[in-house]
Design an enzyme around this catalytic site. Sequence first.
Site, PDB file in Angstrom:
ATOM      1  CG  HIS A  63      -2.200  -0.763   0.989  1.00 51.00           C
ATOM      2  ND1 HIS A  63      -3.439  -0.170   0.909  1.00 51.00           N
ATOM      3  CD2 HIS A  63      -2.421  -2.083   0.817  1.00 51.00           C
ATOM      4  CE1 HIS A  63      -4.372  -1.080   0.704  1.00 51.00           C
ATOM      5  NE2 HIS A  63      -3.776  -2.263   0.652  1.00 51.00           N
ATOM      6  CD  GLU A  78      -0.640   7.416   0.872  1.00 51.29           C
ATOM      7  OE1 GLU A  78      -0.391   6.199   0.984  1.00 51.29           O
ATOM      8  OE2 GLU A  78       0.203   8.233   0.456  1.00 51.29           O
ATOM      9  N   PRO A 135      -5.415  -1.248  -5.766  1.00 50.22           N
ATOM     10  CG  PRO A 135      -4.357  -2.598  -7.337  1.00 50.22           C
ATOM     11  CD  PRO A 135      -4.086  -1.521  -6.333  1.00 50.22           C
ATOM     12  CG  HIS A 159      -3.531 -12.275  -2.213  1.00 52.45           C
ATOM     13  ND1 HIS A 159      -4.385 -11.801  -3.193  1.00 52.45           N
ATOM     14  CD2 HIS A 159      -3.051 -11.165  -1.566  1.00 52.45           C
ATOM     15  CE1 HIS A 159      -4.426 -10.472  -3.129  1.00 52.45           C
ATOM     16  NE2 HIS A 159      -3.625 -10.070  -2.165  1.00 52.45           N
ATOM     17  CB  THR A 160       0.512 -18.046  -0.576  1.00 50.79           C
ATOM     18  OG1 THR A 160       0.608 -19.370  -0.083  1.00 50.79           O
ATOM     19  CG2 THR A 160       1.681 -17.246  -0.015  1.00 50.79           C
ATOM     20  CG  ASP A 188      -3.904 -20.876   0.272  1.00 52.05           C
ATOM     21  OD1 ASP A 188      -4.805 -21.725   0.087  1.00 52.05           O
ATOM     22  OD2 ASP A 188      -2.697 -21.135   0.165  1.00 52.05           O
ATOM     23  CB  THR A 191      -1.718 -24.282   2.673  1.00 49.57           C
ATOM     24  OG1 THR A 191      -1.474 -23.550   1.439  1.00 49.57           O
ATOM     25  CG2 THR A 191      -1.842 -25.763   2.359  1.00 49.57           C
TER      26      THR A 191
END
EC number: 1.11.1.7
Length: 340
Positions: A86, A105, A178, A208-209, A257, A260
């Site tokens: 970010h 922000e 995003p 993002h795992t 995820d 896992t």
Amino acid sequence: MKLHYLNSLCLLVIILDLSTNIYGLSSQLVPKNILKPLLPPPEALLSIGHYHGTCPDAEGIISQKVAAWIKKDPTLAPSIIRLHFHDCAIRGCDASILLNHLGSERKAFESRTLRGFQLIDEIKVELEKRCPRTVSCADILTAAARDATILAGGPFWEVPFGRKDGKISLAKEANLVPQGHENITGLIGFFQERGLDMLDLVTLSGSHTIGRSTCYSVMNRIYNFNGTGKPDPSLNMYYLKLLRKRCKKDLDLVHLDVITPRTFDTTYYTNLKRKVGLLSTDQLLFSDERTSPFVEAFATQAFLFTSQFAVSMVKLGNVQVLTRPNEGEIRVNCNYVNHV
């Protein structure tokens, strides 16, 4: 011999005259600033040894603090990586996300679920004791993201240092980051504007795992996809049922995820092939022909993913950095711009 020399000299004069006519330039007409040497890109002024002479224990202090906090709360690892993203996504990696004032922000609606600020503050306090006004908040956050990745089971990479802290932070710019509902063309454009490419997009999405998202980011996808009143047809039916069971309120949390969630691995990519990517931006990486080859490769070659993740994180940390003498500052407190 003399005639040959004169002919050669005449030919040289003709060539020089042609070149100035073709390009519309002459030595008298060329502005002086065009003749100045080109400056290296800002990231070229970063170096791994930046603090070796001024604050040799900087990396060690950052690593120790990150390890202590993540030992107490493992969910902080993905939060620090996200906080770093970010920061770099808006105005480059200048610690603008850390500024804590009205209209910054950090105060934006889009930043409401960001975490890890207290950890960065604690690191900064310790570094100010050891090396006053030396280590920037931007460098602290960049190194902390690397250390958080390692503690989550991800790869190591050398962090080049020398970033300075920005003085501007605007809440209205936070919505540029995003949010999980963009299309692939928009994401590619967003990354390209920051010097990152499609490979970086797919690779960095692999963070993002690990970690969690609020259900706010997927409510439309599971109940009213594109205003149809129906769920996203690309969602695995069993996964849809699971999400509806877990997402009763916008601020409920769900793992990025599902298989896992606490392991830094390539299951994130195999999930996309099974249509169990949480965010629509995740799932689109597999359905779009421009990015799907990278998903396929990472899903089957773990070493390829971890190696590229290190490369892409270095590139992310170099986005629009402030390194020149007249740019930015070294904040004394990461929450506030220095007083004059």
